[in-house]
Design a protein around this motif. Structure first.
Motif, PDB file in Angstrom:
ATOM      1  N   ALA A 199       0.826  -1.205   0.000  1.00 24.59           N
ATOM      2  CA  ALA A 199       0.000   0.000   0.000  1.00 24.59           C
ATOM      3  C   ALA A 199       0.861   1.255   0.000  1.00 24.59           C
ATOM      4  CB  ALA A 199      -0.928  -0.015   1.209  1.00 24.59           C
ATOM      5  N   SER A 200       2.005   1.214   0.699  1.00 24.14           N
ATOM      6  CA  SER A 200       2.873   2.394   0.759  1.00 24.14           C
ATOM      7  C   SER A 200       3.464   2.707  -0.606  1.00 24.14           C
ATOM      8  CB  SER A 200       3.983   2.183   1.789  1.00 24.14           C
ATOM      9  OG  SER A 200       4.757   1.038   1.467  1.00 24.14           O
ATOM     10  N   LEU A 201       3.744   1.686  -1.410  1.00 24.22           N
ATOM     11  CA  LEU A 201       4.242   1.921  -2.764  1.00 24.22           C
ATOM     12  C   LEU A 201       3.199   2.637  -3.604  1.00 24.22           C
ATOM     13  CD1 LEU A 201       6.047  -1.438  -3.677  1.00 24.22           C
ATOM     14  CD2 LEU A 201       7.115   0.803  -3.423  1.00 24.22           C
ATOM     15  N   GLY A 202       1.963   2.144  -3.587  1.00 24.56           N
ATOM     16  CA  GLY A 202       0.920   2.758  -4.391  1.00 24.56           C
ATOM     17  C   GLY A 202       0.580   4.161  -3.934  1.00 24.56           C
ATOM     18  N   LEU A 203       0.458   4.351  -2.612  1.00 29.28           N
ATOM     19  CA  LEU A 203       0.119   5.678  -2.095  1.00 29.28           C
ATOM     20  C   LEU A 203       1.252   6.664  -2.364  1.00 29.28           C
ATOM     21  CD1 LEU A 203      -1.902   7.406  -0.627  1.00 29.28           C
ATOM     22  CD2 LEU A 203      -0.940   6.633   1.562  1.00 29.28           C
ATOM     23  N   GLY A 204       2.501   6.214  -2.205  1.00 31.20           N
ATOM     24  CA  GLY A 204       3.633   7.096  -2.473  1.00 31.20           C
ATOM     25  C   GLY A 204       3.671   7.552  -3.915  1.00 31.20           C
ATOM     26  N   ALA A 205       3.412   6.614  -4.853  1.00 29.96           N
ATOM     27  CA  ALA A 205       3.395   6.980  -6.267  1.00 29.96           C
ATOM     28  C   ALA A 205       2.273   7.965  -6.563  1.00 29.96           C
ATOM     29  CB  ALA A 205       3.244   5.718  -7.124  1.00 29.96           C
ATOM     30  N   CYS A 206       1.113   7.775  -5.945  1.00 29.75           N
ATOM     31  CA  CYS A 206      -0.009   8.699  -6.178  1.00 29.75           C
ATOM     32  C   CYS A 206       0.299  10.100  -5.661  1.00 29.75           C
ATOM     33  CB  CYS A 206      -1.269   8.151  -5.507  1.00 29.75           C
ATOM     34  SG  CYS A 206      -1.957   6.681  -6.296  1.00 29.75           S
ATOM     35  N   VAL A 207       0.888  10.183  -4.474  1.00 31.99           N
ATOM     36  CA  VAL A 207       1.257  11.497  -3.926  1.00 31.99           C
ATOM     37  C   VAL A 207       2.295  12.170  -4.821  1.00 31.99           C
ATOM     38  CG1 VAL A 207       2.340  12.688  -1.977  1.00 31.99           C
ATOM     39  CG2 VAL A 207       0.692  10.849  -1.568  1.00 31.99           C
ATOM     40  N   ALA A 208       3.265  11.399  -5.306  1.00 35.24           N
ATOM     41  CA  ALA A 208       4.313  11.956  -6.164  1.00 35.24           C
ATOM     42  C   ALA A 208       3.727  12.478  -7.475  1.00 35.24           C
ATOM     43  CB  ALA A 208       5.367  10.892  -6.445  1.00 35.24           C
ATOM     44  N   ILE A 209       2.823  11.724  -8.074  1.00 35.05           N
ATOM     45  CA  ILE A 209       2.195  12.174  -9.319  1.00 35.05           C
ATOM     46  C   ILE A 209       1.378  13.431  -9.064  1.00 35.05           C
ATOM     47  CG2 ILE A 209       0.498  11.558 -11.080  1.00 35.05           C
ATOM     48  CD1 ILE A 209       1.463   8.650 -10.753  1.00 35.05           C
ATOM     49  N   GLY A 210       0.668  13.464  -7.919  1.00 39.65           N
ATOM     50  CA  GLY A 210      -0.082  14.674  -7.575  1.00 39.65           C
ATOM     51  C   GLY A 210       0.821  15.885  -7.429  1.00 39.65           C
ATOM     52  N   TRP A 211       2.014  15.672  -6.854  1.00 41.81           N
ATOM     53  CA  TRP A 211       2.950  16.802  -6.706  1.00 41.81           C
ATOM     54  C   TRP A 211       3.485  17.257  -8.061  1.00 41.81           C
ATOM     55  CZ3 TRP A 211       3.498  20.143  -3.071  1.00 41.81           C
ATOM     56  CH2 TRP A 211       4.610  20.999  -3.063  1.00 41.81           C
ATOM     57  N   ALA A 212       3.691  16.306  -8.968  1.00 39.23           N
ATOM     58  CA  ALA A 212       4.128  16.678 -10.318  1.00 39.23           C
ATOM     59  C   ALA A 212       3.068  17.531 -11.006  1.00 39.23           C
ATOM     60  CB  ALA A 212       4.421  15.419 -11.142  1.00 39.23           C
ATOM     61  N   VAL A 213       1.806  17.184 -10.836  1.00 40.92           N
ATOM     62  CA  VAL A 213       0.721  17.982 -11.416  1.00 40.92           C
ATOM     63  C   VAL A 213       0.696  19.367 -10.788  1.00 40.92           C
ATOM     64  CG1 VAL A 213      -1.787  18.161 -11.663  1.00 40.92           C
ATOM     65  CG2 VAL A 213      -0.650  15.953 -12.003  1.00 40.92           C
ATOM     66  N   TYR A 214       0.898  19.435  -9.476  1.00 36.49           N
ATOM     67  CA  TYR A 214       0.942  20.727  -8.781  1.00 36.49           C
ATOM     68  C   TYR A 214       2.057  21.606  -9.341  1.00 36.49           C
ATOM     69  CZ  TYR A 214       2.129  24.004  -5.021  1.00 36.49           C
ATOM     70  OH  TYR A 214       2.441  25.141  -4.314  1.00 36.49           O
ATOM     71  N   LEU A 215       3.241  21.047  -9.504  1.00 44.49           N
ATOM     72  CA  LEU A 215       4.356  21.828 -10.031  1.00 44.49           C
ATOM     73  C   LEU A 215       4.078  22.312 -11.447  1.00 44.49           C
ATOM     74  CD1 LEU A 215       7.423  19.729  -8.791  1.00 44.49           C
ATOM     75  CD2 LEU A 215       6.558  21.862  -7.834  1.00 44.49           C
ATOM     76  N   ALA A 216       3.525  21.426 -12.281  1.00 48.22           N
ATOM     77  CA  ALA A 216       3.221  21.822 -13.652  1.00 48.22           C
ATOM     78  C   ALA A 216       2.187  22.934 -13.686  1.00 48.22           C
ATOM     79  CB  ALA A 216       2.728  20.608 -14.437  1.00 48.22           C
ATOM     80  N   ALA A 217       1.213  22.878 -12.788  1.00 45.70           N
ATOM     81  CA  ALA A 217       0.172  23.903 -12.761  1.00 45.70           C
ATOM     82  C   ALA A 217       0.736  25.268 -12.406  1.00 45.70           C
ATOM     83  CB  ALA A 217      -0.917  23.506 -11.760  1.00 45.70           C
ATOM     84  N   PHE A 218       1.809  25.285 -11.608  1.00 45.25           N
ATOM     85  CA  PHE A 218       2.434  26.549 -11.228  1.00 45.25           C
ATOM     86  C   PHE A 218       3.603  26.913 -12.138  1.00 45.25           C
ATOM     87  CE2 PHE A 218      -0.001  25.999  -7.398  1.00 45.25           C
ATOM     88  CZ  PHE A 218      -0.235  27.297  -6.963  1.00 45.25           C
ATOM     89  N   GLY A 219       3.782  26.159 -13.221  1.00 48.17           N
ATOM     90  CA  GLY A 219       4.783  26.534 -14.208  1.00 48.17           C
ATOM     91  C   GLY A 219       6.151  25.936 -14.021  1.00 48.17           C
ATOM     92  N   ASP A 220       6.344  25.085 -12.994  1.00 53.08           N
ATOM     93  CA  ASP A 220       7.657  24.466 -12.786  1.00 53.08           C
ATOM     94  C   ASP A 220       7.733  23.196 -13.627  1.00 53.08           C
ATOM     95  OD1 ASP A 220      10.074  23.534 -11.965  1.00 53.08           O
ATOM     96  OD2 ASP A 220       9.575  23.367  -9.842  1.00 53.08           O
TER      97      ASP A 220
END
Length: 467
Positions: free
Chosen positions: A211-232
């Motif tokens: 479960a930690s592998l799946g949840l970690g990957a989901c959080v990481a992908i969410g952070w990538a989307v956050y960065l892209a939304a702010f132009g990084d």
């Protein structure tokens, strides 16, 4: 498509090419000559073809073209050579730019030769020694069994701190006019990106799902989307490349056709992110309003010529000062304490920004690996420095190949893959902090987790054959 093995022929041809390019660099006239540009382009295309059709197998039956040298070459082709190729085809005027007022065309020949020298040296370093994949099974390193949960908890804690404090690191804040938190915010943001890269890499490296592998990957992908939304874009791309690269390296091989499709998709996404930035971004321009093939990549192409035109003519070489400052960044906050108010140039990007854009531009042009090594060490520093960086990338790959039970070796390789993929648009010290900090983080996990009673097989060491 055949896998690569140690090739004395490649090393011989590479050394001869570097020697010939070095002589050509000193003899080249000013300006832009097709008789010089075409051979350089053919060398680069030859390297790309070799990387695509002679990939290195990370695991038996898994020979993927997604590798540090392949991704490095592809981005270098876009950043250092594409404008020259378009100019030779009559499709682009490299003497004019909507970003930079002076194009430094007198150094075009020298810039394309030096760039070819650099990418050839990097590729040669990566392929100087290629380890064969270990066939016998090796048990995973049980000392890093807690790495997924440790990565997830650390990432969640730092994200909560970052968002709770209302920080905006330079990577995202410069595009929204909301940069805050200073060096502390920048450091925390980089740590989050590092942990996110690890989180998306671990599902492909670990043999058992959790479960930690799946949840970690989901959080990481969410952070990538956050960065892209702010132009990084760069932080988001590091996470994406780490995820794709880990899967391609350790689970399912990727061929040239799939890589080409991914490259086209990536360029489209990159272009969309570039055009939708807020108006404060000087690069922002509606796609339909500019009937031109120029992108912000051309700024990097011009940066190489600007470095050659002004160093040492207008300012002297830095003689390694910028590298010392960059390497000092491994120690948090040490650069700000040691350098004070920053009234002098601290990076090659600072020097290039002082000479390239208009005085009232208000933005930083960044740097390139070619310009960065040149302003610090001169022409010889470019092939020597990039060969050394290639050796490091090759060593990390060989370590992951020969110790397949080591999660630390595999994670370090995936991080290096993503970092070296973006290296053409960064300074030579760009990969250092993430690689060092990730190694320290994994070491801390090992020390905190009790070492179980086990044989040397459990430690990820090669098995000895039975007598």
């Amino acid at each position: 498509m055949r896998t690569e093995a140690n090739s004395p022929r490649l090393r011989t041809l590479g050394c001869l090419a570097i020697a010939a390019l070095g002589i050509l660099y000193w003899l080249a006239p000013e300006g832009f000559d097709p008789i010089i540009a075409w051979p350089c382009l053919l060398v680069v295309y030859g390297l790309i073809a070799h990387a695509l059709y002679r990939p290195v197998a990370m695991r038996p039956q898994i020979a993927s073209v997604i590798a540090p040298e392949t991704l490095f070459l592809l981005l270098a082709a876009l950043v250092f050579f594409l404008p020259y190729q378009l100019a030779l085809l009559g499709m682009f005027d490299i003497g004019a730019s909507r970003f930079i007022t002076r194009s430094f065309m007198e150094e075009a020949n020298s810039a394309i030769i030096l760039s070819t020298l650099g990418v050839t040296a990097f590729y040669l370093g990566c392929r100087w020694h290629v380890a064969g994949p270990v066939v016998s099974p090796i048990a995973p390193d049980r000392r890093l069994a807690a790495l997924p949960i440790a990565t997830l908890l650390a990432m969640l804690a730092l994200i909560a701190l970052y968002l709770g404090a209302g920080w905006r690191a330079a990577g995202e804040g410069r595009y929204t006019g909301t940069q805050s938190g200073g060096a502390v915010a920048d450091g925390v943001s980089l740590l989050i990106v590092m942990l996110a890269m690890m989180a998306v890499a671990l599902p492909a490296i670990k043999r058992k799902w959790s479960a930690s592998l799946g949840l970690g990957a989901c959080v990481a992908i969410g952070w990538a989307v956050y960065l892209a939304a702010f132009g990084d874009r760069n932080g988001a791309l590091l996470i994406i490349v780490a995820g794709i690269g880990s899967w391609a390296s350790f689970r399912r091989p990727v061929g040239p056709i799939a890589l080409t499709a991914a490259l086209v998709a990536g360029l489209l996404i990159y272009g969309v992110l570039e055009t939708v930035r807020l108006p404060t971004d000087p690069y922002r321009a509606p796609v339909l309003a500019h009937q031109t093939l120029e992108t912000s990549f051309n700024i990097s192409t011009i940066a190489n010529r600007a470095a050659l035109a002004t160093v040492p003519g207008e300012t002297d070489f830095a003689y390694g000062r910028y590298k010392l400052i960059g390497l000092a960044g491994v120690l948090p906050l040490i650069r700000g304490w040691a350098l004070g108010d920053g009234s002098t140039y601290q990076t090659s990007a600072d020097r290039l920004t002082a000479i390239m854009p208009p005085p009232d531009a208000g933005w930083n042009v960044g740097t390139t690996i070619i310009a960065d090594l040149y302003v610090d060490f001169g022409p010889a520093g470019v092939p020597v420095g990039l060969f050394a960086l290639g050796l490091i990338a090759g060593w990390l790959r060989n370590r992951a190949i020969t110790i397949p039970g080591s999660d630390a070796a595999s994670v370090s390789y995936v991080l290096a893959l993503a970092l070296f993929a973006q290296l053409p648009r960064y300074a030579a010290d760009f990969p250092v902090r993430i690689l060092v900090w990730s190694a320290l983080f994994m070491l801390a996990v090992k020390l905190i987790m009790p070492l179980p009673a086990c044989s040397d097989v459990d430690l990820g060491l090669p098995q000895r054959a039975a007598p």
